[in-house]
Design an enzyme around this catalytic site. Structure first.
Site, PDB file in Angstrom:
ATOM      1  N   SER A  63     -16.730 -20.622  36.680  1.00  0.00           N
ATOM      2  CA  SER A  63     -17.959 -19.882  36.337  1.00  0.00           C
ATOM      3  C   SER A  63     -19.084 -20.513  37.138  1.00  0.00           C
ATOM      4  CB  SER A  63     -18.271 -20.012  34.852  1.00  0.00           C
ATOM      5  OG  SER A  63     -17.176 -19.639  34.065  1.00  0.00           O
ATOM      6  N   LYS A 113     -19.918 -12.751  33.805  1.00  0.00           N
ATOM      7  CA  LYS A 113     -19.685 -13.979  33.026  1.00  0.00           C
ATOM      8  C   LYS A 113     -21.005 -14.523  32.473  1.00  0.00           C
ATOM      9  CE  LYS A 113     -17.675 -17.760  31.528  1.00  0.00           C
ATOM     10  NZ  LYS A 113     -16.727 -17.839  30.423  1.00  0.00           N
ATOM     11  N   LYS A 124     -24.804 -25.555  31.824  1.00  0.00           N
ATOM     12  CA  LYS A 124     -24.642 -25.158  33.226  1.00  0.00           C
ATOM     13  C   LYS A 124     -24.702 -23.632  33.359  1.00  0.00           C
ATOM     14  CE  LYS A 124     -20.596 -24.397  34.394  1.00  0.00           C
ATOM     15  NZ  LYS A 124     -19.655 -23.300  34.580  1.00  0.00           N
TER      16      LYS A 124
HETATM   17  P1  NAD Z   1     -12.960 -29.444  33.504  1.00  0.00           P
HETATM   18  O1  NAD Z   1     -14.130 -30.337  33.784  1.00  0.00           O
HETATM   19  O2  NAD Z   1     -12.027 -29.778  32.398  1.00  0.00           O
HETATM   20  O3  NAD Z   1     -12.073 -29.291  34.847  1.00  0.00           O
HETATM   21  C1  NAD Z   1     -12.587 -29.252  36.145  1.00  0.00           C
HETATM   22  C2  NAD Z   1     -11.624 -30.005  37.079  1.00  0.00           C
HETATM   23  O4  NAD Z   1     -12.112 -29.929  38.411  1.00  0.00           O
HETATM   24  C3  NAD Z   1     -11.528 -31.499  36.746  1.00  0.00           C
HETATM   25  O5  NAD Z   1     -10.181 -31.866  36.577  1.00  0.00           O
HETATM   26  C4  NAD Z   1     -12.180 -32.195  37.951  1.00  0.00           C
HETATM   27  O6  NAD Z   1     -11.606 -33.451  38.248  1.00  0.00           O
HETATM   28  C5  NAD Z   1     -11.899 -31.183  39.049  1.00  0.00           C
HETATM   29  N1  NAD Z   1     -12.799 -31.281  40.213  1.00  0.00           N
HETATM   30  C6  NAD Z   1     -14.151 -31.424  40.214  1.00  0.00           C
HETATM   31  N2  NAD Z   1     -14.622 -31.396  41.476  1.00  0.00           N
HETATM   32  C7  NAD Z   1     -13.557 -31.243  42.285  1.00  0.00           C
HETATM   33  C8  NAD Z   1     -13.402 -31.110  43.701  1.00  0.00           C
HETATM   34  N3  NAD Z   1     -14.456 -31.155  44.524  1.00  0.00           N
HETATM   35  N4  NAD Z   1     -12.148 -30.948  44.195  1.00  0.00           N
HETATM   36  C9  NAD Z   1     -11.069 -30.896  43.365  1.00  0.00           C
HETATM   37  N5  NAD Z   1     -11.151 -31.001  42.019  1.00  0.00           N
HETATM   38  C10 NAD Z   1     -12.378 -31.167  41.493  1.00  0.00           C
HETATM   39  O7  NAD Z   1     -13.584 -27.990  33.309  1.00  0.00           O
HETATM   40  P2  NAD Z   1     -12.884 -26.724  32.605  1.00  0.00           P
HETATM   41  O8  NAD Z   1     -13.226 -26.714  31.158  1.00  0.00           O
HETATM   42  O9  NAD Z   1     -11.467 -26.605  33.056  1.00  0.00           O
HETATM   43  O10 NAD Z   1     -13.750 -25.545  33.274  1.00  0.00           O
HETATM   44  C11 NAD Z   1     -13.547 -25.073  34.606  1.00  0.00           C
HETATM   45  C12 NAD Z   1     -14.400 -23.833  34.813  1.00  0.00           C
HETATM   46  O11 NAD Z   1     -13.994 -22.823  33.885  1.00  0.00           O
HETATM   47  C13 NAD Z   1     -15.909 -24.076  34.568  1.00  0.00           C
HETATM   48  O12 NAD Z   1     -16.654 -23.330  35.489  1.00  0.00           O
HETATM   49  C14 NAD Z   1     -16.102 -23.552  33.155  1.00  0.00           C
HETATM   50  O13 NAD Z   1     -17.442 -23.120  32.933  1.00  0.00           O
HETATM   51  C15 NAD Z   1     -15.108 -22.410  33.113  1.00  0.00           C
HETATM   52  N6  NAD Z   1     -14.620 -22.054  31.767  1.00  0.00           N
HETATM   53  C16 NAD Z   1     -14.263 -23.015  30.867  1.00  0.00           C
HETATM   54  C17 NAD Z   1     -13.837 -22.642  29.593  1.00  0.00           C
HETATM   55  C18 NAD Z   1     -13.459 -23.676  28.549  1.00  0.00           C
HETATM   56  O14 NAD Z   1     -13.325 -23.301  27.373  1.00  0.00           O
HETATM   57  N7  NAD Z   1     -13.261 -24.932  28.910  1.00  0.00           N
HETATM   58  C19 NAD Z   1     -13.768 -21.282  29.244  1.00  0.00           C
HETATM   59  C20 NAD Z   1     -14.078 -20.331  30.187  1.00  0.00           C
HETATM   60  C21 NAD Z   1     -14.520 -20.726  31.451  1.00  0.00           C
END
Ligand code: NAD
Length: 295
Positions: free
Chosen positions: A96, A171, A239
């Site tokens: 997102s 979104k 965010k």
């Molecule tokens: P998270 O922080 O658990 O996972 C993100 C991952 O990306 C981490 O493992 C981190 O190490 C990795 N990362 C960061 N920078 C990086 C890079 N430059 N190269 C490679 N890896 C990298 O976050 P999440 O909860 O999985 O969310 C991911 C996305 O999905 C976000 O944009 C969030 O808003 C969206 N989202 C999350 C949820 C939820 O319930 N958690 C629901 C819908 C949407």
């Protein structure tokens, strides 16, 4: 079956990648945290040492990263996706991020003949595990049609909304509605609890009426147990609202309620609750009213 690359193996990315493996796809994966790579390799994926290596070994690349700067870094940065991708590769960003950032990244991708979709999701970790996410997609229709089956493995509802950026615009609308719903639920339940009415009974009494909602049904049972384990972290919702407020300013729209809830979440973050689930928004109201909404 096309070879898929997956970058970003956090709360959401890990179960989404595992569902693709279970469906029989060959997956090359990368995350900046090595332990996260190991977990998915344990489920059958191949490890890569950079986003560039993922791109070299894949025909379709999926990114699931926190926000616009991380996606720009992984795609446009040194040893990024565009350093390794062959012409004809499809890039699907499921993070997102700001709609404008999606457009900027797609423009750079296009210079390398890489077609991009922005495809953020709704549903959180449980639906990522079940493969029943709601996926909202922006980008070229023919690219969307090529990867529809892959979306079908991760999601139960997949909607192409329009051109690039419109997935993330959708979104942002989703995130405004969810944040305002949680805040409304919190304000109302704290009022009832402070008045001495059992919040569990209030929940049961109203959930079938007009005030009932998916948010109420998902979050109230957790609030009543005082369970604020994420789920979707308050800092990630900050965010999203920051992206919503920026986008609203850019296109000339006033979003007063989003701005107010943003301040509530900001106060919670300062109070050390940024990593709580966004259902924990109620703690702001509980603190002000000196009451707890618990069963
Ligand atoms: P998270 O922080 O658990 O996972 C993100 C991952 O990306 C981490 O493992 C981190 O190490 C990795 N990362 C960061 N920078 C990086 C890079 N430059 N190269 C490679 N890896 C990298 O976050 P999440 O909860 O999985 O969310 C991911 C996305 O999905 C976000 O944009 C969030 O808003 C969206 N989202 C999350 C949820 C939820 O319930 N958690 C629901 C819908 C949407």
């Amino acid at each position: 079956m096309k070879k898929i690359g997956f970058i970003g193996l956090g709360i959401m990315g890990k179960p989404m990648a595992i569902n693709l493996l279970k469906a029989g796809y060959s997956l090359t994966v990368y995350d900046i945290i090595p332990e996260r790579i190991k977990e998915v390799v344990g489920a059958g994926a191949k490890a890569a040492s950079s986003s560039k290596e993922v791109a070299r070994k894949s025909e379709i690349i999926i990114t699931m990263l926190p926000n616009s700067p991380e996606v720009k870094d992984a795609v446009l940065g040194t040893d990024g996706v565009l350093d390794g991708a062959k012409a004809g590769t499809i890039l699907i960003d499921m993070s997102s991020i700001a709609p404008l950032a999606s457009k900027e990244i797609a423009k750079e991708a296009d210079k390398k003949a890489v077609s991009m979709l922005d495809a953020p999701v709704s549903g959180g970790e449980p639906k990522a595990i079940e493969g029943t996410l709601a996926i909202m997609v922006g980008g070229p229709e023919e690219t969307f049609n090529e990867v529809k089956d892959i979306f079908g493995i991760m999601g139960a509802s997949v909607t192409r909304v329009g051109e690039i950026g419109s997935g993330n615009m959708t979104k942002l609308a989703n995130q405004i509605i969810v944040a305002l719903n949680i805040a409304a639920m919190s304000e109302a339940m704290v009022l009832a609890a402070k008045a001495g009415v059992d919040p569990q009974k209030v929940f049961q009494a109203i959930r079938g009426g007009l005030a009932g909602s998916t948010v109420l049904d998902a979050k109230m049972p957790l609030v009543l147990k005082g369970n604020f384990k994420p789920g979707f972290r308050i800092e990630l919702h900050i965010k999203d609202l920051a992206n919503a407020l920026d986008t609203a300013r850019q296109i000339g729209v006033s979003v007063p309620l989003s701005a107010a809830v943003m301040e509530v979440m900001q106060a919670l973050k300062v109070d050390g609750k940024g990593t709580d689930d966004h259902g924990g928004i109620i703690q702001f109201y509980e603190k002000l009213a000196k009451v707890q909404v618990r069963a």
